[in-house]
Design a protein around this motif. Structure first.
Motif, PDB file in Angstrom:
ATOM      1  N   THR A 209     114.360  95.843  25.050  1.00 18.03           N
ATOM      2  CA  THR A 209     113.386  96.691  24.420  1.00 18.03           C
ATOM      3  C   THR A 209     112.326  97.247  25.425  1.00 18.03           C
ATOM      4  O   THR A 209     111.589  96.012  25.955  1.00 18.03           O
ATOM      5  CB  THR A 209     112.740  96.110  23.109  1.00 18.03           C
ATOM      6  N   HIS A 210     112.433  98.548  25.565  1.00 19.78           N
ATOM      7  CA  HIS A 210     111.153  98.834  26.471  1.00 19.78           C
ATOM      8  C   HIS A 210     109.929  99.012  25.752  1.00 19.78           C
ATOM      9  O   HIS A 210     109.838  99.810  24.513  1.00 19.78           O
ATOM     10  CB  HIS A 210     111.722 100.198  27.122  1.00 19.78           C
ATOM     11  N   LEU A 211     108.773  98.570  26.249  1.00 19.06           N
ATOM     12  CA  LEU A 211     107.611  98.711  25.608  1.00 19.06           C
ATOM     13  C   LEU A 211     106.676  99.820  26.519  1.00 19.06           C
ATOM     14  O   LEU A 211     106.939 100.233  27.578  1.00 19.06           O
ATOM     15  CB  LEU A 211     106.932  97.285  25.763  1.00 19.06           C
TER      16      LEU A 211
ATOM     17  N   TYR B 280     110.264  88.279  29.059  1.00 20.94           N
ATOM     18  CA  TYR B 280     110.184  89.786  29.560  1.00 20.94           C
ATOM     19  C   TYR B 280     110.813  89.682  30.885  1.00 20.94           C
ATOM     20  O   TYR B 280     110.585  88.639  31.726  1.00 20.94           O
ATOM     21  CB  TYR B 280     108.351  90.184  29.577  1.00 20.94           C
TER      22      TYR B 280
ATOM     23  N   HIS C 186     111.520  93.880  27.185  1.00 25.31           N
ATOM     24  CA  HIS C 186     111.426  92.430  26.433  1.00 25.31           C
ATOM     25  C   HIS C 186     112.862  92.426  26.220  1.00 25.31           C
ATOM     26  O   HIS C 186     113.797  93.156  26.101  1.00 25.31           O
ATOM     27  CB  HIS C 186     110.987  92.725  24.971  1.00 25.31           C
TER      28      HIS C 186
ATOM     29  N   PRO D 154     113.026  87.581  18.076  1.00 28.84           N
ATOM     30  CA  PRO D 154     113.664  88.544  17.437  1.00 28.84           C
ATOM     31  C   PRO D 154     113.845  88.414  15.965  1.00 28.84           C
ATOM     32  O   PRO D 154     113.715  87.118  15.433  1.00 28.84           O
ATOM     33  CB  PRO D 154     115.095  88.452  17.983  1.00 28.84           C
TER      34      PRO D 154
ATOM     35  N   ASP E 112     119.620  91.935  24.308  1.00 28.90           N
ATOM     36  CA  ASP E 112     119.071  93.058  23.351  1.00 28.90           C
ATOM     37  C   ASP E 112     117.990  93.366  24.393  1.00 28.90           C
ATOM     38  O   ASP E 112     117.092  92.491  24.806  1.00 28.90           O
ATOM     39  CB  ASP E 112     118.645  92.407  22.099  1.00 28.90           C
TER      40      ASP E 112
END
Length: 243
Positions: free
Chosen positions: A226-228, A174, A160, A240, A224
């Motif tokens: 974010t690894h899911l 994504y 993300h 966010p 920013d």
């Protein structure tokens, strides 16, 4: 008759095939800094030489195990002209097989998973390897985008991204694709896939109906990431949290 000089040049270019395969695969999977023509040529030659040497070790082992089913290298060295005339078909097939083996070894060596494998970790722990290679390099010409995108390759999942732009807005989505150029200039771009969202400068949130969006690096102020986990799906737009 083909002149010997021309034949030598053709043979030299032919033997560079493993190095070319190595460089072409690395260019597809690993971002590297721009190099001079001299350094690129040295890389191709060195990769070819190492691959041909490794293939030679394999063929030497095969010769020692199956002497009656492999090429008689001693006879070729002792009388190359006579041997080539009498065994030209066998020599041609073994030459093709030798070069193909070296090319495959070079192609495999360019796999980015090799340096992260258990074998590489074991070899890196050997005293003689540490003495020759030295400690791991802390300075690497890698793009920050590439480092973050491959930070969790052991558990691949959706990534993300919230990209804050220079006008104060923020696009969320994504990661689909990005420019791997190590020169972090303003001409790079990043592609996000849906579900996509836009947070305007005044804080209002909007769902974007597009499937993909392209963001230019010259407009990005902050990213920013974010690894899911691999089990997660895209779901709805993940805006966010307000700062």
């Amino acid at each position: 008759m083909v002149p010997s000089s021309l034949l030598g040049a053709i043979l030299f270019l032919f033997l560079l095939t493993p190095g070319l395969a190595y460089v072409l695969r690395r260019e597809r999977v690993i971002p590297e800094a721009r190099r001079s023509t001299f350094r690129e040529s040295v890389q191709v030659v060195a990769a070819s030489a190492i691959s041909l040497f490794a293939a030679g070790l394999l063929f030497s082992a095969a010769r020692s195990i199956w002497p009656s089913h492999t090429l008689n290298v001693r006879g070729l060295i002792q009388a190359p002209g006579t041997f080539a005339v009498g065994h030209h078909v066998e020599l041609a097939w073994w030459s093709i097989g030798f070069l193909a083996t070296a090319t495959v070894l070079a192609w495999v060596a360019a796999d980015p998973r090799i340096p992260k494998s258990r074998l590489a970790a074991w070899m890196g722990g050997l005293a003689i390897i540490r003495a020759v290679v030295g400690p791991p390099a802390r300075i690497r010409p890698e793009s920050a985008w590439y480092v973050l995108a491959h930070r969790y390759d052991d558990d691949p999942g959706l990534i993300h991204v919230a990209a804050q732009l220079d006008d104060g807005s923020c696009i969320v989505g994504y990661l689909f694709q990005y420019n791997i150029d190590t020169d972090e200039g303003q001409d790079r771009d990043m592609v996000l896939h849906g579900p996509l969202g836009l947070v305007a400068a005044d804080g209002t949130r909007h769902n974007l109906g597009a499937s993909f969006t392209v963001i230019s690096a010259r407009r990005i102020v902050r990213l920013d990431v974010t690894h899911l986990p691999s089990s997660a799906d895209a779901g709805q737009v993940a805006f966010p949290d307000p700062v």
